[in-house]
Design a protein around this motif. Structure first.
Motif, short mmCIF file in Angstrom:
data_model
loop_
_atom_site.label_atom_id
_atom_site.label_comp_id
_atom_site.label_asym_id
_atom_site.label_seq_id
_atom_site.Cartn_x
_atom_site.Cartn_y
_atom_site.Cartn_z
N LYS A 114 -10.44 -1.51 -3.08
CA LYS A 114 -9.05 -1.19 -2.74
C LYS A 114 -8.98 -0.56 -1.35
O LYS A 114 -9.96 0.01 -0.85
CB LYS A 114 -8.42 -0.28 -3.78
CG LYS A 114 -9.11 1.06 -3.97
CD LYS A 114 -8.41 1.83 -5.08
CE LYS A 114 -9.11 3.15 -5.37
NZ LYS A 114 -8.46 3.88 -6.47
N GLU B 3 -8.12 -4.49 -6.18
CA GLU B 3 -7.56 -3.63 -7.22
C GLU B 3 -6.44 -2.76 -6.64
O GLU B 3 -6.64 -2.06 -5.65
CB GLU B 3 -8.66 -2.73 -7.81
CG GLU B 3 -8.16 -1.82 -8.93
CD GLU B 3 -9.22 -0.85 -9.41
OE1 GLU B 3 -9.48 -0.84 -10.62
OE2 GLU B 3 -9.79 -0.13 -8.57
N ASN B 4 -5.30 -2.82 -7.31
CA ASN B 4 -4.16 -1.96 -6.94
C ASN B 4 -3.77 -2.06 -5.47
O ASN B 4 -3.48 -1.06 -4.82
CB ASN B 4 -4.46 -0.50 -7.30
CG ASN B 4 -4.65 -0.30 -8.79
OD1 ASN B 4 -4.01 -0.98 -9.60
ND2 ASN B 4 -5.53 0.60 -9.16
N TRP B 5 -3.76 -3.28 -4.95
CA TRP B 5 -3.31 -3.47 -3.58
C TRP B 5 -1.78 -3.54 -3.57
O TRP B 5 -1.18 -4.33 -4.28
CB TRP B 5 -3.90 -4.76 -2.99
CG TRP B 5 -5.34 -4.61 -2.58
CD1 TRP B 5 -6.37 -4.14 -3.32
CD2 TRP B 5 -5.90 -4.96 -1.30
NE1 TRP B 5 -7.54 -4.16 -2.60
CE2 TRP B 5 -7.28 -4.66 -1.36
CE3 TRP B 5 -5.36 -5.50 -0.14
CZ2 TRP B 5 -8.14 -4.88 -0.29
CZ3 TRP B 5 -6.22 -5.72 0.93
CH2 TRP B 5 -7.59 -5.40 0.86
N GLN B 6 -1.18 -2.71 -2.75
CA GLN B 6 0.26 -2.72 -2.60
C GLN B 6 0.66 -3.80 -1.59
O GLN B 6 -0.17 -4.30 -0.83
CB GLN B 6 0.75 -1.34 -2.13
CG GLN B 6 0.31 -0.20 -3.03
CD GLN B 6 0.77 -0.34 -4.46
OE1 GLN B 6 1.95 -0.68 -4.70
NE2 GLN B 6 -0.12 -0.11 -5.42
N GLN C 80 -4.74 -13.17 -6.44
CA GLN C 80 -4.26 -11.79 -6.41
C GLN C 80 -3.43 -11.46 -5.18
O GLN C 80 -2.92 -10.34 -5.08
CB GLN C 80 -5.45 -10.84 -6.47
CG GLN C 80 -6.27 -10.99 -7.74
CD GLN C 80 -7.53 -10.16 -7.69
OE1 GLN C 80 -8.42 -10.40 -6.89
NE2 GLN C 80 -7.58 -9.14 -8.52
N GLN D 92 -14.63 -3.52 -7.98
CA GLN D 92 -13.26 -3.65 -7.47
C GLN D 92 -13.22 -3.02 -6.08
O GLN D 92 -13.99 -2.09 -5.79
CB GLN D 92 -12.26 -2.94 -8.38
CG GLN D 92 -12.32 -3.34 -9.85
CD GLN D 92 -13.38 -2.58 -10.63
OE1 GLN D 92 -13.57 -1.39 -10.42
NE2 GLN D 92 -14.07 -3.27 -11.53
#
Length: 394
Positions: free
Chosen positions: A112, A153-156, A199, A110
């Motif tokens: 980020k 992963e966990n991209w704002q 995504q 992943q």
């Protein structure tokens, strides 16, 4: 004495009633079938196992057998196999049948955005160098490449905006590319399989130039880039993806099209109808004959299935499928739908009646024939979920 006889009769009747009301015993239907395993002198084609309506007992008996010469390739086009850490059998499959594959993609990584121009790759703790070495050695005849899958992963929303929209987007993208190439060099990967299009939401139309640049720069260092690609579903965004493929395919090694999950517990049915898979290829290729475009497509093949009940249901893997088949009647054959080119069966279990869709040798062969017709490769999701004798077809 009469009292004792009457009591015995009551006990007998209670036993009969309880026996009648007991749930059906799982596995009773195929009680006499003993599974075989290991290598055989002939492949499944020579053994006449690739038939339209196979018998349940033959699947149970032969699913763990396979041709002793695993170096023979019956499918000449490119083959990618995904391997996941949560299904360890896939690691063994990749080693055993390595000559059958051109690419193995372990689902490890992943990425980020930690801060401006700083990207962190996680999942590296899953990397197994001994396994990679073994797979490469055994797959040397096919020049097998190992390309871990990597996803955002966990991209704002602020991260995506900085990456695709702001004036500094180019430097952000360059930092990302450099971090991926650095990991490939350090960990001895042959490239990556990038999952990004599903995504990034509204920024998907900004992704084409980035993917083109990513592919160019990976190629400069002799790394491969394979892009996970959505199938045609009749969504408004489909036309964008069709056009984007024309712009992207010259810059990437291949696109891995997710032609599975056609149905769901909310809408039970086949896993990936053949007519739909054909449509997905036709949409990407267009009217003109273009072998270079076709060769860049890896048609998704599911090696999992689905078991549906009146209350829903969900995915099953090969071991679960074989156990469910043990509930079927002796000599029962699977049903086959000519339109979808998939097999299915209904079995009665202690949890109720289940309708099961799972790949068979015949349904896989039909999809390989489709790939041969167009000149595409295939991508298997995923190796640990299938049955051993499937690999005779590849």
């Amino acid at each position: 004495m009469k009292f004792i006889n009457a009591t015995l009769q009551i006990i007998f009747l209670l036993n009969v009633c309880l026996a009648t009301l007991s749930p059906p015993s799982d596995k009773k239907g195929q009680k006499g079938v003993k599974a075989q395993d290991g290598p055989r002198k002939n492949n499944v084609l020579d053994r006449k196992l690739v038939i339209e309506t196979p018998l349940v007992k033959d699947i149970i008996k032969y699913h763990a057998t396979y041709h002793q010469d695993i170096s023979i390739r019956n499918f000449k086009n490119a083959v990618l196999g995904y391997v996941t850490p949560w299904n360890s059998k896939g690691y063994d499959v990749a080693k055993t049948w390595a000559p059958k594959f051109n690419y193995i993609s372990p689902v490890w990584l992943q990425v980020k955005r930690q801060s401006p121009n700083i990207y962190i790759i996680s999942g590296l703790h899953d990397v197994d160098h001994a396994w990679m070495k073994s797979v490469r050695q055994k797959g040397s005849s096919s020049n097998l490449k190992i390309l871990p899958r990597i996803l955002f992963e966990n991209w704002q929303s602020s991260d995506l905006r900085a990456f695709f929209m702001e004036p500094t987007a180019h430097t952000e993208q360059q930092a990302f590319i450099e971090e991926i190439k650095k990991a490939c060099k350090q960990w001895k990967f042959d490239g990556v399989v990038l999952e990004i299009l599903s995504q990034i939401g509204k920024y998907v139309d900004k992704s084409v130039k980035f993917i083109q640049q990513f592919g160019l720069e990976m190629n400069e260092d002799d790394f491969k880039l394979i892009l996970v690609y959505p199938p045609f579903r009749g969504y408004p965004t489909d036309e964008f993806f069709i056009q984007a493929f024309n712009d992207i395919h010259p810059y990437v090694e291949a696109v891995s099209v997710m032609t599975y999950d056609f149905s769901s517990p909310q809408k039970p049915g086949p896993n990936a109808p053949l007519y739909w898979m054909r449509l997905c290829v036709e949409k990407l290729v267009g009217d003109e004959e273009n072998p270079s475009k076709c060769s860049k497509i890896l048609l998704g093949l599911n090696f999992y299935g689905n078991s549906y009940t009146t209350n829903g249901g969900g995915p099953i893997v090969g071991t679960e499928y074989v156990e469910l088949l043990k509930n079927a009647k002796t000599n029962q054959a699977l049903s086959y739908n000519n339109n979808t080119a998939e097999n299915y069966i209904e079995v009665r279990t202690s949890q109720g009646t289940k309708k099961i869709f799972y790949p068979t040798l015949y349904s896989i062969q039909k999809r390989l024939d489709l790939a041969r017709e167009f000149g595409t490769g295939v991508a298997i999701w995923e190796l640990g979920q299938g049955l051993d004798y499937f690999y005779d077809l590849f």
